[in-house]
Design a protein around this motif. Structure first.
Motif, PDB file in Angstrom:
ATOM      1  N   TYR A 220       0.837  -1.191   0.000  1.00  0.00           N
ATOM      2  CA  TYR A 220       0.000   0.000   0.000  1.00  0.00           C
ATOM      3  C   TYR A 220       0.881   1.255   0.000  1.00  0.00           C
ATOM      4  O   TYR A 220       0.698   2.172  -0.806  1.00  0.00           O
ATOM      5  CB  TYR A 220      -0.902  -0.050   1.240  1.00  0.00           C
ATOM      6  CG  TYR A 220      -1.978   1.012   1.322  1.00  0.00           C
ATOM      7  CD1 TYR A 220      -2.623   1.484   0.180  1.00  0.00           C
ATOM      8  CD2 TYR A 220      -2.378   1.516   2.558  1.00  0.00           C
ATOM      9  CE1 TYR A 220      -3.629   2.445   0.276  1.00  0.00           C
ATOM     10  CE2 TYR A 220      -3.378   2.465   2.666  1.00  0.00           C
ATOM     11  CZ  TYR A 220      -4.001   2.935   1.529  1.00  0.00           C
ATOM     12  OH  TYR A 220      -4.988   3.877   1.632  1.00  0.00           O
ATOM     13  N   ARG A 223       2.540   1.673  -3.377  1.00  0.00           N
ATOM     14  CA  ARG A 223       1.637   2.132  -4.448  1.00  0.00           C
ATOM     15  C   ARG A 223       1.247   3.599  -4.263  1.00  0.00           C
ATOM     16  O   ARG A 223       1.098   4.334  -5.243  1.00  0.00           O
ATOM     17  CB  ARG A 223       0.395   1.236  -4.506  1.00  0.00           C
ATOM     18  CG  ARG A 223       0.706  -0.150  -5.102  1.00  0.00           C
ATOM     19  CD  ARG A 223      -0.473  -1.092  -4.983  1.00  0.00           C
ATOM     20  NE  ARG A 223      -1.626  -0.651  -5.755  1.00  0.00           N
ATOM     21  CZ  ARG A 223      -1.855  -0.990  -7.013  1.00  0.00           C
ATOM     22  NH1 ARG A 223      -0.994  -1.767  -7.654  1.00  0.00           N
ATOM     23  NH2 ARG A 223      -2.920  -0.568  -7.643  1.00  0.00           N
ATOM     24  N   ILE A 224       1.088   4.016  -3.016  1.00  0.00           N
ATOM     25  CA  ILE A 224       0.804   5.443  -2.790  1.00  0.00           C
ATOM     26  C   ILE A 224       1.991   6.279  -3.274  1.00  0.00           C
ATOM     27  O   ILE A 224       1.832   7.279  -3.990  1.00  0.00           O
ATOM     28  CB  ILE A 224       0.531   5.717  -1.289  1.00  0.00           C
ATOM     29  CG1 ILE A 224      -0.792   5.089  -0.854  1.00  0.00           C
ATOM     30  CG2 ILE A 224       0.493   7.218  -1.025  1.00  0.00           C
ATOM     31  CD1 ILE A 224      -1.082   5.222   0.632  1.00  0.00           C
ATOM     32  N   LEU A 227       2.112   6.381  -7.048  1.00  0.00           N
ATOM     33  CA  LEU A 227       1.051   7.239  -7.596  1.00  0.00           C
ATOM     34  C   LEU A 227       1.438   8.704  -7.478  1.00  0.00           C
ATOM     35  O   LEU A 227       1.286   9.492  -8.421  1.00  0.00           O
ATOM     36  CB  LEU A 227      -0.263   6.979  -6.854  1.00  0.00           C
ATOM     37  CG  LEU A 227      -1.445   7.878  -7.241  1.00  0.00           C
ATOM     38  CD1 LEU A 227      -1.875   7.607  -8.675  1.00  0.00           C
ATOM     39  CD2 LEU A 227      -2.632   7.665  -6.310  1.00  0.00           C
TER      40      LEU A 227
ATOM     41  N   PRO B  56      -4.393   2.949  -5.016  1.00  0.00           N
ATOM     42  CA  PRO B  56      -3.279   2.411  -4.221  1.00  0.00           C
ATOM     43  C   PRO B  56      -3.694   1.194  -3.384  1.00  0.00           C
ATOM     44  O   PRO B  56      -2.928   0.248  -3.261  1.00  0.00           O
ATOM     45  CB  PRO B  56      -2.899   3.580  -3.311  1.00  0.00           C
ATOM     46  CG  PRO B  56      -3.349   4.796  -4.038  1.00  0.00           C
ATOM     47  CD  PRO B  56      -4.563   4.397  -4.805  1.00  0.00           C
ATOM     48  N   MET B  61      -5.816  -6.369  -3.165  1.00  0.00           N
ATOM     49  CA  MET B  61      -5.358  -6.158  -1.779  1.00  0.00           C
ATOM     50  C   MET B  61      -6.563  -6.094  -0.834  1.00  0.00           C
ATOM     51  O   MET B  61      -6.560  -6.696   0.244  1.00  0.00           O
ATOM     52  CB  MET B  61      -4.551  -4.858  -1.681  1.00  0.00           C
ATOM     53  CG  MET B  61      -3.209  -4.945  -2.386  1.00  0.00           C
ATOM     54  SD  MET B  61      -2.530  -3.313  -2.748  1.00  0.00           S
ATOM     55  CE  MET B  61      -1.963  -2.816  -1.135  1.00  0.00           C
TER      56      MET B  61
END
Lengths: 295, 427
Positions: A220, A223-224, A227, B56, B61
């Motif tokens: 997580y 990926r944040i 981005l 995200p 997930m």
């Protein structure tokens, strides 16, 4: 009122004239004419209340929507014993459910105590996942540190060279977006902040994850970060630059004590560096997919 | 002995014969639905980032986490962008319809489905405000929150007028009484029947595909099929025997459930304040009177740094607000026993939340808390509020014809038009 009401219990006159004129003298009041009011000046009779249908009257049965309603009524008083018992049973079930629920939620939000330690599993099963709650709002103490999350990346430049970007402060970018906003977005106020809380809660000091949640939180965060690198203007990242791996760190600074306080705290920031994470194909689509769609 | 018997009987009649707090339940229905609606509209540009399959917190997930905690979310029933977009738009529509009170009970169920679906899909982007709405969306399902200030109430009133009107003939089988809320009107309720069938088909499809967790008691399948069944029975009884014993019994049970849910909502609000207050007492910063200074200097909660500095410039002011906050939060549940003190505290808390909305940049959290507070507002005040709202709407509607000529013209002449309507003249 009484003078008019007596008519409501009278049996309807079979074939009683419907028009107002027919009621003029003697004013026979049938069941369907709840109230008869006569205007002194005009002699016109106004009928109010519920009007029964013609056929019913002729059969001598009061219209269903007539004065019969108050007699039948609603509520528990209108029920026969059998149905009253059913209602009482339902009442008992509903009251117990509400009572148990409130008890469970109370034990869930209360500090650990004799009862909640004994029945922890039952409380958890009742409360999770949908009734989970935490109302320790700025309590017992409000957070007294600003925790900024920063990122840097190893990249491959368009000419094939390798480069490492400087640290880019994701939280500062959030802060800039929040400043002067009446309606801060969850993407700026909660996403990164809570993702970092999630990460620290699921990792030990050596950044080892505690199972599934730990692994998920790493992905997580990654990926944040990706981005943000894609969508924000980050020095060293641009067209043709490929991000190969990223590193995150937190920078914790104490909020300076109030001017009127004689307290002293260190204002030197402390850092926590995470290991470098490689960027795999599965992590990429965050921003890239959005851009591909747009183009 | 006889006296206590009587008071018991009176209490029993109170919780069975009426759905208490019609205005209070209506105002929280509108409050929570408006809050969620505004939130959805505000986040519309960021919806993919927060809840989308490629955000995200990606679809797979979320699925891994949900597989472990079994939270409810319809967004994981199917993958892909289209399913997500449908869900988001549907959430907006359902929230708006719940505000208006159109098929209130059905909308309250769908509202719960939408709120839970989005929030559980990405549980790590929420805050306290989301948490409040999450809980209240569940509790609202069990209330009769459309008794007033709703399209349902208006329709019921109209059908009563039609039936009791002096000239209209009525059929004995489909009469309605003002005393039986939710009775069918004189006309067949087509929209309700269609809605029922659509939802039944969707639920059947979802059940067949096996996307819903079962479980007999406490399982989602039980809840949804149960709700559908109860609606069908209620409708059928309303057609066949609106004054029959079974229908009256259902009405009474619905009142009982409503009153229990209302109690739970009020108790939940008290728990929120009690928890927030009692835990604060244990904190050193709340004891030394500086606590309020700190959130004002966190980057995430200081959208107006100059204002934050101004508010925290006086130590005495910060101390007063700090102690005042704890005092109010701890005291509130106990003040419910005294109407006047309760109302004063309610006003204080609502004001504080309004301030938090701006100063700490938490508008949706504050709005949700104000909506929760509103359940304790006195009926007389709520009625006055309703009167103001009706008058404001009337004034607004009377202006509409003047603006009809076209949005472009209206835009061009906005200042002029505004002035005209203010003065009360038409050009």
């Amino acid at each position: 009122m009484d003078a008019y009401d007596e008519g409501s219990s009278a049996r309807p006159v079979p074939g009683a004239p419907e028009c107002a004129g027919g009621l003029e003298d003697g004013a026979p009041r049938s069941a369907e004419t709840g109230v008869v009011i006569r205007s002194a000046e005009t002699g016109v009779v106004i009928r109010s209340g519920i009007v029964g249908s013609g056929p019913d009257e002729r059969d001598g049965i009061p219209g269903d929507g007539s004065g019969a309603v108050p007699a039948r009524g609603t509520g528990i008083g209108a029920l026969s014993l059998r149905y009253r018992i059913a209602v009482l049973l339902a009442l008992a079930v509903v009251a117990s459910a509400a009572g148990v629920h409130l008890g469970m939620v109370f034990l869930h939000v209360a500090p650990d105590n004799t009862v909640s330690k004994e029945y922890g599993t039952a409380i958890g099963e009742w409360v999770y996942p949908e009734f989970e709650q935490n109302w320790k709002l700025f309590a017992p103490n409000p957070l007294q540190q600003n925790i900024a999350v920063q990122v840097r990346a190893d990249v491959r430049t368009p000419d094939g060279g390798a480069d490492t970007t400087g640290w880019y402060d994701l939280s500062a970018s959030d802060g800039a977006a929040i400043e002067g906003s009446l309606l801060p977005s969850h993407t700026r106020q909660n996403q990164l902040r809570r993702a970092w809380d999630f990460y620290t809660a699921t990792h030990d000091a050596e950044n080892r994850p505690n199972g599934l949640r730990g692994a998920l939180s790493e992905r997580y965060m990654l990926r944040i970060a990706l981005l943000r690198l894609e969508t924000e203007t980050v020095p060293g990242i641009g067209k043709g630059v490929v991000v190969e791996r990223v590193q995150l760190r937190s920078r914790t600074t104490n909020v300076p004590p109030p001017e009127w306080s004689d307290e002293k705290v260190s204002l030197t920031p402390s850092y926590r560096e995470l290991p470098w994470w490689p960027v795999s194909d599965g992590d990429g689509p965050v921003g890239t997919a959005g851009k591909a769609d747009a183009e | 002995m006889i006296r206590s018997d009587r008071s018991l009987a009176r209490a029993l009649a109170r919780v069975t014969d009426t759905a208490l707090g019609p205005y209070q339940t209506a105002v929280i229905r509108i409050g929570f639905a408006v809050t969620w609606l505004l939130f959805l509209l505000r986040e519309y540009p960021h919806r993919q980032d927060l809840y989308g399959p490629d955000g995200p917190w990606s679809w797979d997930m979320a699925q891994q986490l949900i597989a472990a905690n079994h939270a409810f979310t319809a967004l994981l029933w199917f993958d892909g962008r289209i399913w997500f977009e449908i869900g988001y738009v549907l959430s907006v529509v359902v929230s708006a319809l719940l505000v208006l009170g159109w098929r209130t009970r059905t909308m309250s169920v769908l509202f719960m489905v939408c709120v839970l679906s989005l929030q559980n899909r990405s549980v790590f982007v929420g805050d306290g405000g989301d948490n409040v709405i999450h809980l209240m969306a569940i509790y609202l399902v069990f209330t009769r929150c459309g008794q007033v200030w709703s399209l349902d109430a208006r329709r019921a009133a109209r059908s009563r007028v039609t039936i009791t009107g002096p000239t209209s003939p009525i059929e004995p089988t489909s009469t309605s009484s003002p005393a039986v809320p939710g009775s069918p009107g004189r006309r067949e309720d087509r929209a309700g029947v269609v809605l029922w069938w659509v939802l039944a088909l969707v639920l059947a499809a979802v059940t067949l595909v096996g996307r819903l967790d079962g479980g007999v008691l406490g399982g989602w399948l039980t809840l949804f099929w149960g709700l559908l069944a109860v609606h069908a029975v209620w409708w059928a009884l309303g057609r066949r025997a609106p004054y029959g014993q079974p229908r009256i019994m259902l009405d009474v049970i619905a009142n009982v459930v409503h009153n229990a849910a209302l109690l739970v909502i009020m108790a939940e609000a008290c728990l929120i304040y009690a928890t927030a207050g009692w835990y604060k007492i244990q904190g050193t910063r709340w004891q030394d009177g500086t606590a309020v200074y700190y959130p004002l200097h966190l980057d995430s909660f200081s959208p107006w740094p100059a204002l934050s500095d101004l508010l925290s410039s006086s130590g005495v002011l910060v101390l007063l607000v700090t102690y005042g906050t704890v005092l109010v939060q701890v005291a509130f549940p106990f003040t419910l026993f005294n109407r006047r003190v309760k109302n004063v505290l309610l006003a204080v808390m609502m004001t504080e939340h309004a301030a938090i909305a701006v100063v700490l940049g938490l508008p949706f959290f504050s709005l949700a808390m104000i909506a929760a507070d509103a359940v304790f507002l006195p009926t007389s005040f709520l009625k006055r509020l309703g009167g103001w709202a009706a008058r404001a709407r009337g004034a607004l509607l009377s202006r509409v014809p003047r603006r009809v000529p076209g949005p472009r013209r209206a835009e061009e002449h906005t200042p002029e038009e505004a002035e005209q309507s203010h003065v009360g003249f038409t050009a």
